[in-house]
Design a protein around this motif. Structure first.
Motif, PDB file in Angstrom:
ATOM      1  N   MET A  75     -20.904 132.703  23.296  1.00  0.00           N
ATOM      2  CA  MET A  75     -21.907 133.531  22.637  1.00  0.00           C
ATOM      3  C   MET A  75     -22.892 134.095  23.646  1.00  0.00           C
ATOM      4  SD  MET A  75     -23.059 134.889  19.898  1.00  0.00           S
ATOM      5  CE  MET A  75     -22.203 134.012  18.586  1.00  0.00           C
TER       6      MET A  75
ATOM      7  N   ALA B 106     -18.168 138.294  18.921  1.00  0.00           N
ATOM      8  CA  ALA B 106     -19.320 137.410  18.695  1.00  0.00           C
ATOM      9  C   ALA B 106     -19.975 137.846  17.388  1.00  0.00           C
ATOM     10  CB  ALA B 106     -20.307 137.490  19.844  1.00  0.00           C
TER      11      ALA B 106
ATOM     12  N   ALA C 109     -18.000 132.835  18.009  1.00  0.00           N
ATOM     13  CA  ALA C 109     -17.779 133.487  19.303  1.00  0.00           C
ATOM     14  C   ALA C 109     -16.386 133.144  19.790  1.00  0.00           C
ATOM     15  CB  ALA C 109     -18.825 133.049  20.319  1.00  0.00           C
TER      16      ALA C 109
ATOM     17  N   GLU D 279     -22.640 131.401  13.081  1.00  0.00           N
ATOM     18  CA  GLU D 279     -22.165 132.218  14.202  1.00  0.00           C
ATOM     19  C   GLU D 279     -20.716 131.877  14.536  1.00  0.00           C
ATOM     20  OE1 GLU D 279     -23.702 129.358  17.876  1.00  0.00           O
ATOM     21  OE2 GLU D 279     -24.665 131.289  17.499  1.00  0.00           O
TER      22      GLU D 279
ATOM     23  N   VAL E 131     -22.964 136.912  14.475  1.00  0.00           N
ATOM     24  CA  VAL E 131     -24.185 136.168  14.179  1.00  0.00           C
ATOM     25  C   VAL E 131     -24.631 136.540  12.766  1.00  0.00           C
ATOM     26  CG1 VAL E 131     -26.580 135.702  14.822  1.00  0.00           C
ATOM     27  CG2 VAL E 131     -24.859 136.107  16.601  1.00  0.00           C
TER      28      VAL E 131
ATOM     29  N   THR F 103     -21.175 136.805  25.821  1.00  0.00           N
ATOM     30  CA  THR F 103     -20.953 138.048  25.071  1.00  0.00           C
ATOM     31  C   THR F 103     -22.257 138.800  24.866  1.00  0.00           C
ATOM     32  OG1 THR F 103     -19.092 137.014  23.934  1.00  0.00           O
ATOM     33  CG2 THR F 103     -19.995 139.007  22.969  1.00  0.00           C
TER      34      THR F 103
END
Length: 229
Positions: A75, A57, A71, A69, A59, A78
């Motif tokens: 997201m 993940a 994932a 982002e 960001v 995670t």
């Protein structure tokens, strides 16, 4: 001239390859660098999740606050997994710290107890009494007297136990002695009876040697005839 240009471009390339890790002052260059490296980072995250079957993940917030982002699964899932992991690590860390502190306190307490016991032991042995007060000396004397009473009681108990053991052994030996005496009397009686039987047999054999001739007349004539002429 061409050779010089090759050397120049080679040096220029080497200089450009060394990027200094500090903030880019030029806004345009900073934005271009951000876009390039952001895309490269997102690409690397995707490759890592696919090639290694990892849960990734990523960001990113731009300088202007725009969100980017990536994932590999979810997201939110995670992030929740990350929070739980952090809690577990913190709990284990705090527990281990508390255990260490508790062990340190116990160790210090045991050291103090050992020091007190060592001091008490030396005083009971008559050492280090110079700094003791009258009350402490009286307490040590009383403690020694109590110890002597306990030791004497234990000593008498050991003596009594040994005496009981000796009495039991004496009783057993007396029983064995009585059995041996009885056995000896029986054997002696048997020997006496055997000797008597042997003596009777011998006497009977001697009596069988008596003359059995027949004489007619008075015994006096018989004795006269037996006398040598």
């Amino acid at each position: 001239m061409r050779e010089e240009n090759k050397v120049y471009f080679k040096k220029l390339k080497m200089v450009r390859g060394k990027t200094q890790m500090r903030r880019i002052e030029n806004a345009t260059s900073r934005q271009v660098t951000f876009s390039k490296r952001r895309n490269g980072l997102l690409k690397k995250a995707f490759e890592l999740s696919v090639l290694c079957d990892a849960e990734v993940a990523l960001v990113i917030f731009s300088p202007r606050g725009k969100l980017y982002e990536f994932a590999s699964s979810s997201m939110d899932g995670t992030i929740e997994r990350y929070k739980n992991h952090v809690k577990e690590v913190q709990t284990e860390s705090s527990t281990s710290v508390e255990d260490v502190q508790h062990l340190k306190q116990e160790t210090a307490s045991m050291e103090k107890k050992i020091e007190v016991l060592e001091l008490s032991k030396r005083k009971l042995l008559g050492e280090g009494l110079g700094s003791s007060s009258i009350e402490e000396l009286q307490e040590i004397e009383n403690q020694l007297e109590r110890s002597i009473c306990i030791i004497r009681a234990q000593k008498m108990q050991v003596y009594n136990e040994q005496i009981e053991e000796l009495r039991a052994k004496e009783k057993w030996l007396a029983t064995q002695n009585a059995m041996l005496n009885k056995k000896c009397l029986v054997q002696t009686k048997e020997m006496i009876e055997e000797r008597r039987a042997n003596l009777q047999t011998v006497n009977f054999g001697e009596s069988s040697d008596v003359e059995t001739e027949l004489f007619i007349g008075l015994p006096e004539k018989r004795f006269r005839q037996d006398r040598p002429k």
